[in-house]
Design a protein around this motif. Structure first.
Motif, mmCIF file in Angstrom:
data_model
loop_
_atom_site.group_PDB
_atom_site.id
_atom_site.type_symbol
_atom_site.label_atom_id
_atom_site.label_comp_id
_atom_site.label_asym_id
_atom_site.label_seq_id
_atom_site.Cartn_x
_atom_site.Cartn_y
_atom_site.Cartn_z
ATOM 1 N N GLU A 173 0.839 -1.186 0.000
ATOM 2 C CA GLU A 173 0.000 0.000 0.000
ATOM 3 C C GLU A 173 0.879 1.243 0.000
ATOM 4 O OE1 GLU A 173 -3.186 -0.019 -0.294
ATOM 5 O OE2 GLU A 173 -3.844 -2.027 0.334
ATOM 6 N N ASP A 174 0.317 2.356 -0.455
ATOM 7 C CA ASP A 174 1.028 3.626 -0.439
ATOM 8 C C ASP A 174 1.472 3.968 0.980
ATOM 9 O OD1 ASP A 174 1.956 6.116 -1.590
ATOM 10 O OD2 ASP A 174 0.226 7.086 -0.665
ATOM 11 N N GLY A 175 2.740 4.336 1.130
ATOM 12 C CA GLY A 175 3.265 4.702 2.428
ATOM 13 C C GLY A 175 3.776 3.556 3.264
ATOM 14 N N GLU A 176 3.560 2.335 2.816
ATOM 15 C CA GLU A 176 4.030 1.170 3.571
ATOM 16 C C GLU A 176 5.554 1.134 3.586
ATOM 17 O OE1 GLU A 176 3.244 -3.680 3.592
ATOM 18 O OE2 GLU A 176 1.967 -2.333 2.423
ATOM 19 N N ARG A 177 6.108 0.567 4.644
ATOM 20 C CA ARG A 177 7.556 0.445 4.778
ATOM 21 C C ARG A 177 7.928 -0.998 5.079
ATOM 22 N NH1 ARG A 177 10.009 5.690 5.784
ATOM 23 N NH2 ARG A 177 8.367 7.285 5.852
ATOM 24 N N PHE A 178 9.039 -1.434 4.511
ATOM 25 C CA PHE A 178 9.588 -2.759 4.808
ATOM 26 C C PHE A 178 11.095 -2.663 4.690
ATOM 27 C CE2 PHE A 178 8.859 -2.598 0.259
ATOM 28 C CZ PHE A 178 9.898 -3.301 -0.313
ATOM 29 N N ARG A 179 11.790 -3.752 4.900
ATOM 30 C CA ARG A 179 13.253 -3.697 4.928
ATOM 31 C C ARG A 179 13.885 -4.709 3.983
ATOM 32 N NH1 ARG A 179 15.685 -0.621 8.694
ATOM 33 N NH2 ARG A 179 14.332 0.321 10.270
ATOM 34 N N VAL A 180 15.021 -4.305 3.445
ATOM 35 C CA VAL A 180 15.945 -5.207 2.759
ATOM 36 C C VAL A 180 17.191 -5.215 3.632
ATOM 37 C CG1 VAL A 180 17.312 -5.651 0.701
ATOM 38 C CG2 VAL A 180 15.023 -4.644 0.483
ATOM 39 N N GLY A 181 17.380 -6.284 4.402
ATOM 40 C CA GLY A 181 18.423 -6.236 5.419
ATOM 41 C C GLY A 181 18.112 -5.136 6.400
ATOM 42 N N GLU A 182 19.041 -4.184 6.565
ATOM 43 C CA GLU A 182 18.825 -3.036 7.440
ATOM 44 C C GLU A 182 18.374 -1.797 6.679
ATOM 45 O OE1 GLU A 182 22.421 -2.484 9.637
ATOM 46 O OE2 GLU A 182 22.282 -4.414 10.664
#
Length: 286
Positions: free
Chosen positions: A125-134
């Motif tokens: 969704e718009d504004g969502e955040r996740f990580r690739v490693g750190e």
């Protein structure tokens, strides 16, 4: 936090750029907008482009966490399923892929095609955040070319898909189902409001004669020099230009196979009772 390391691969057959983004601290990586080679004359797929990515990931000692799509492409087939077999990783795309699936399920009478994005592991969704490693990744919904287009913002690097091209080429077409020139203009202005030094990593380049392919520029360069949307161009002017230009463009060579595969998350249609998979061509429909 360290800046992402980015290795890009240009496919001259489709003018597509695949980006491998990795976290130097953890060696975790994401592959953005991969390419499955496809010969439309023979109906034959192959993995030369994807194998270049596989070789780089293995030689660099990276671990792939994500296989990311900026949208369901109409000009190349995604190699996400092949890369998942070779390297692992979760497949992500924008949540509005559901609209794209619903449209093309009807176009191809593809009764197997899910309309809830079930072929993908994550619908952003718009504004969502996740990580690739750190590395933190922020999702920006940038529709207009298609309803499901996303930009992935990783620190000072933005992976914009087909929303923008190099300044001397301009912007993406908006005449596919669900496309909108006015919406694209607003999405682009959202991107051009990022800090001027932000690096924009593009999904395609169609270089004019005398220029080598390129796929990176800055927000400042786009605002100053983009032939379609430099500072001072109004929405009405852009919509008029984009709409007139789109009427002159031929359909992409791989449009019909690409959308059937990419809306399924890189999967081909299921085999029929003879064990063969088929791609459809709707006659006199588009």
């Amino acid at each position: 936090m360290q800046r992402a390391h980015i290795q890009s691969f240009f496919d001259p057959a489709t003018f597509t750029v695949t980006h491998v983004v990795s976290d130097p601290a953890t060696r975790k990586a994401a592959v953005i907008d991969s390419v499955l080679d496809y010969d439309p004359k023979a109906g034959r797929s192959s993995h030369e482009s994807a194998d270049r990515v596989v070789a780089y990931v293995r030689e660099s000692g990276l671990s792939v966490e994500w296989l990311l799509e900026t949208h369901a492409h109409a000009d190349h087939l995604s190699a996400a399923q092949y890369l998942r077999q070779q390297l692992g990783g979760r497949l992500g795309i924008g949540a509005h892929i559901r609209e794209v699936q619903a449209t093309f399920r009807k176009v191809f009478n593809a009764l197997d095609m899910n309309e809830e994005g079930a072929e993908f592991d994550c619908l952003f969704e718009d504004g969502e955040r996740f990580r690739v490693g750190e590395l933190e990744v922020e999702v920006i919904h940038t529709p207009g070319h298609t309803p499901a287009c996303l930009t992935y913002l990783i620190g000072g690097d933005a992976f914009v898909g087909d929303t923008l091209f190099m300044p001397d080429y301009g912007t993406a077409r908006c005449d596919f189902p669900g496309g909108s020139a006015a919406t694209l203009f607003r999405s682009i202005r959202k991107l051009l409001a990022l800090p001027p030094h932000t690096r924009l990593h593009l999904c395609h380049d169609y270089p004019p004669e005398g220029r080598e392919p390129a796929w990176e520029c800055t927000v400042a360069e786009q605002r100053e020099r983009n032939i379609h949307v430099h500072d001072g161009v109004t929405e009405a002017e852009f919509v008029a230009m984009r709409s007139a230009r789109d009427k002159t463009l031929a359909m992409p060579t791989l449009l019909l196979p690409a959308v059937q595969v990419n809306a399924r998350g890189g999967l081909f249609p299921p085999p029929e009772d003879n064990g063969v998979r088929y791609l459809k061509i709707p006659v006199d429909l588009l």
